[in-house]
Motif scaffolding. Structure first.
Motif, mmCIF file in Angstrom:
data_model
loop_
_atom_site.group_PDB
_atom_site.id
_atom_site.type_symbol
_atom_site.label_atom_id
_atom_site.label_comp_id
_atom_site.label_asym_id
_atom_site.label_seq_id
_atom_site.Cartn_x
_atom_site.Cartn_y
_atom_site.Cartn_z
ATOM 1 N N LEU A 336 0.902 -1.259 0.136
ATOM 2 C CA LEU A 336 0.008 -0.061 0.028
ATOM 3 C C LEU A 336 0.794 1.178 0.054
ATOM 4 N N PRO A 337 0.631 1.994 -0.951
ATOM 5 C CA PRO A 337 1.466 3.424 -1.123
ATOM 6 C C PRO A 337 0.719 4.425 -0.236
ATOM 7 N N ILE A 338 1.155 4.265 1.237
ATOM 8 C CA ILE A 338 0.620 5.237 2.370
ATOM 9 C C ILE A 338 1.751 6.046 2.625
ATOM 10 N N PHE A 339 2.844 5.528 3.027
ATOM 11 C CA PHE A 339 3.867 6.347 3.192
ATOM 12 C C PHE A 339 5.076 6.687 2.312
ATOM 13 N N ASP A 340 5.212 5.986 1.235
ATOM 14 C CA ASP A 340 6.239 6.222 0.322
ATOM 15 C C ASP A 340 5.364 6.019 -1.307
ATOM 16 N N TRP A 341 5.147 7.104 -1.886
ATOM 17 C CA TRP A 341 4.544 7.015 -3.326
ATOM 18 C C TRP A 341 5.406 7.015 -4.381
ATOM 19 N N GLY A 342 6.909 6.781 -4.064
ATOM 20 C CA GLY A 342 7.652 6.477 -5.010
ATOM 21 C C GLY A 342 8.258 7.777 -5.675
ATOM 22 N N ARG A 343 7.807 8.962 -5.183
ATOM 23 C CA ARG A 343 8.267 10.047 -5.742
ATOM 24 C C ARG A 343 10.068 10.405 -5.603
ATOM 25 N N SER A 344 10.366 9.840 -4.554
ATOM 26 C CA SER A 344 11.736 10.038 -4.454
ATOM 27 C C SER A 344 12.513 9.129 -5.479
ATOM 28 N N ARG A 345 12.331 8.110 -5.809
ATOM 29 C CA ARG A 345 12.600 7.044 -6.861
ATOM 30 C C ARG A 345 12.617 7.747 -8.184
ATOM 31 N N VAL A 346 11.377 8.231 -8.432
ATOM 32 C CA VAL A 346 11.278 8.884 -9.780
ATOM 33 C C VAL A 346 12.397 10.066 -9.813
ATOM 34 N N ALA A 347 12.233 10.930 -8.785
ATOM 35 C CA ALA A 347 13.108 12.248 -8.681
ATOM 36 C C ALA A 347 14.639 11.929 -8.944
#
Length: 472
Positions: A336-347
Motif C-alpha cells: 500500500l502506497p501510504i508512506f512512500d508514493w515512489g516520488r523520491s525514486r522517480v526524482a
C-alpha cells in the motif's frame, strides 16, 4: 494487504504466467559478446582480441606470442602481443561475462515463494499452503531486459575502448623504446670518439704539444659523454620495461629484439578534412555516453511504471482442515502506497538521467577539442621531424665535410675537427626525438579519433640546436 479467495481461478493464471516466463527467458550467447568487441577493436587497430577462458586458450595464446616474438619486433607486432597477452585487458574482457549474466537474469522471473502453516486446537488441525509469484517482476521483464541489454552493449563498448587504449599505449611505448635504444647506441659512438680525443690530448700534453687547459677540456667532454651513456642506457631500460609490461611478457620472452632505429617518416600525412565528424562517429567514449543516456532513460520509465506499486504478489492457496473438504483459491498481496508514493525514486531517476545527458554533451565537446589538439601535434611534429631530416642534419653533415677538407689540407688541427663533431650531438639527438615525437603524435591522433582520446599533448618549447662544446 492480503486478500484470499477460494476460487478455482489459479490454473489459467498460472498457465499464462508460465507462458510469459518461457517466452521471456534470455539465454547466454555463444561468444559472450567477444565477437563484437573484437570487431570494434579490429576496425580501429587492425588487430583482434582474444579472451582466454581456459588453460587450453592460454596455451594457444602463449604459443602465438612466442611465435610473434621470435622475429624482430615491430609496432604492429607489439600491439598484437599486447592484445593477446595483457592480463589487465583479460580482466576487462571478463566483465563481459558479468554484464551478460545480469542480462540473462533480468529476463527471468524471480523464483516463487512457498509458505506452509499448521494450526492445531483440540482435535482439529488446519493446514494452509501457498505458492506466491512476483507479478510486478513478471510484467516488467521486458523493461528490465531492455535496460540490461543496453548495459551489456555498454560493457562491449567499454571493453573495446580498453583494448584500443592498450593498443595506443603499446604503440607509444614501442616508439619510446626504439628511440631510447637508438639514442643509447648513438651515445656509445660519441663516448668512443670522446675517449679517443681524450687519449690523444693526454699523449700530446705529455710531450708538451698541448696545453693543460685544452687537455682538461677533452677529459671533461669524455667524462660527460660517459655519464650520458649511463643515463641513456637507463632510459632505454625504462622504456623497454614499460613496453614489456604493456605486452604482458615475462621470463625469456622479455628478451625481445628491438630495431636499432625508428621507422622513416611517411610520404604523406593524414588530412584534417572531416576529422571531427569522424571522431563523433568513431569515438568509443562518445558511444558509451550515448548508450548510457539511453539506458538511463529506459530506467526512468521503469521507475515511473513502478513508482506507486512496486510490490505485487499473486499465487495459489490450498487449505485443509480436520473434518472439512480441502479448499483451493488464490491470494493477492499488494504494497500500500501510504508512506512512500515512489516520488523520491522517480526524482532520483530523473536527476541521474539529466546527469547522463550532460555527460554525453561533455564527452562530445571534449572529443572535438582533443581531436583538434591531437591533429595540431601530429602536423607540427611531422613538420619538425622533416625539418631536422631535410635541413638541420644535412647542414651539420655539410659543415663536418668542410671541416674534414680543411683538416686534410692542414688548415685546422685534429681537435678543431673533433670539436666540430661534438656540436653535432645535440642536433642528432634532437632529430631522433623529433622523429619519435611524430610517431607518438600519430598514435595519439588515432586514439583521439577512434578510441577514448589520447594523452594530452605537451606544449612544445623552443630548443636550439646549439653548440655542445666550444671550439678550440
Amino acid at each position: 494487504m492480503n486478500t484470499t479467495k477460494r476460487l478455482p481461478f489459479l490454473r489459467p493464471v498460472a498457465m499464462a504466467a508460465a507462458t510469459l516466463v518461457l517466452t521471456g527467458c534470455a539465454s547466454f550467447s555463444r561468444d559472450g559478446g567477444l565477437d563484437s568487441v573484437s570487431a570494434l577493436t579490429t576496425q580501429r587497430t587492425g588487430q583482434a582480441v582474444q579472451f582466454s577462458k581456459s588453460e587450453a586458450d592460454t596455451s594457444v595464446a602463449d604459443q602465438k606470442v612466442s611465435q610473434l616474438l621470435s622475429a624482430p619486433l615491430s609496432a604492429e607486432t607489439a600491439v598484437q602481443v599486447a592484445l593477446l597477452n595483457n592480463r589487465g585487458l583479460q580482466a576487462s574482457l571478463a566483465e563481459l561475462g558479468v554484464a551478460e549474466a545480469d542480462l540473462v537474469q533480468a529476463g527471468r522471473m524471480a523464483n516463487p515463494s512457498f509458505s506452509f502453516g499448521r494450526l492445531a486446537g483440540g482435535h482439529d488441525v488446519e493446514i494452509e499452503r501457498s505458492v506466491m509469484f512476483d507479478i510486478v517482476g513478471l510484467l516488467t521483464i521486458p523493461l528490465r531486459s531492455g535496460i540490461e541489454s543496453r548495459r551489456f552493449e555498454i560493457a562491449k563498448l567499454q571493453a573495446a575502448s580498453e583494448a584500443v587504449r592498450l593498443a595506443s599505449e603499446t604503440r607509444k611505448a614501442y616508439f619510446n623504446a626504439v628511440a631510447a635504444r637508438q639514442t643509447a647506441l648513438y651515445m656509445e659512438q660519441v663516448r668512443t670518439s670522446a675517449e679517443a680525443s681524450a687519449e690523444l690530448a693526454k699523449r700530446m700534453a705529455e710531450v708538451g704539444n698541448f696545453s693543460k687547459l685544452d687537455q682538461a677540456r677533452e677529459q671533461a667532454f669524455y667524462a660527460d659523454a660517459t655519464a650520458q651513456v649511463a643515463r641513456s642506457r637507463h632510459n632505454a631500460t625504462v622504456a623497454r620495461e614499460q613496453l614489456v609490461r604493456l605486452m604482458g611478457v615475462w621470463g625469456l620472452q622479455t628478451g625481445l629484439a628491438l630495431p636499432d632505429r625508428l621507422p622513416d617518416l611517411p610520404q604523406s600525412t593524414t588530412s584534417e578534412n572531416n576529422i571531427e565528424t569522424l571522431a563523433m562517429e568513431q569515438r568509443l567514449d562518445v558511444q558509451v555516453a550515448k548508450r548510457d543516456a539511453d539506458m538511463t532513460a529506459r530506467a526512468l520509465g521503469l521507475s515511473k511504471a513502478t513508482g506507486v506499486i512496486n510490490v505485487m504478489h499473486a499465487g495459489y492457496v490450498n487449505s485443509s482442515k480436520t473434518g472439512s473438504p480441502r479448499e483451493n483459491g488464490y491470494e493477492i498481496e499488494l504494497e500500500l502506497p501510504i508512506f512512500d508514493w515512489g516520488r523520491s525514486r522517480v526524482a532520483k531517476a530523473q536527476a541521474i538521467y539529466m546527469q547522463s545527458v550532460h555527460r554525453t554533451a561533455d564527452a562530445a565537446i571534449r572529443a572535438r577539442s582533443e581531436v583538434r589538439e591531437a591533429y595540431s601535434a601530429y602536423r607540427t611534429s611531422h613538420d619538425l621531424a622533416k625539418h631536422y631530416r631535410d635541413e638541420v642534419v644535412p647542414l651539420r653533415k655539410k659543415i663536418s665535410d668542410e671541416m674534414l677538407l680543411r683538416y686534410n689540407g692542414m688548415l685546422i688541427g685534429v681537435f678543431e675537427l673533433l670539436a666540430d663533431a661534438r656540436t653535432q650531438v645535440n642536433s642528432v639527438n634532437s632529430a631522433i626525438e623529433a622523429q619519435r615525437d611524430f610517431w607518438i603524435a600519430e598514435t595519439e591522433l588515432q586514439a583521439a579519433v577512434n578510441g577514448a582520446g589520447g594523452g594530452a599533448s605537451k606544449a612544445m618549447g623552443t630548443q636550439a640546436s646549439g653548440e655542445a662544446a666550444p671550439a678550440h
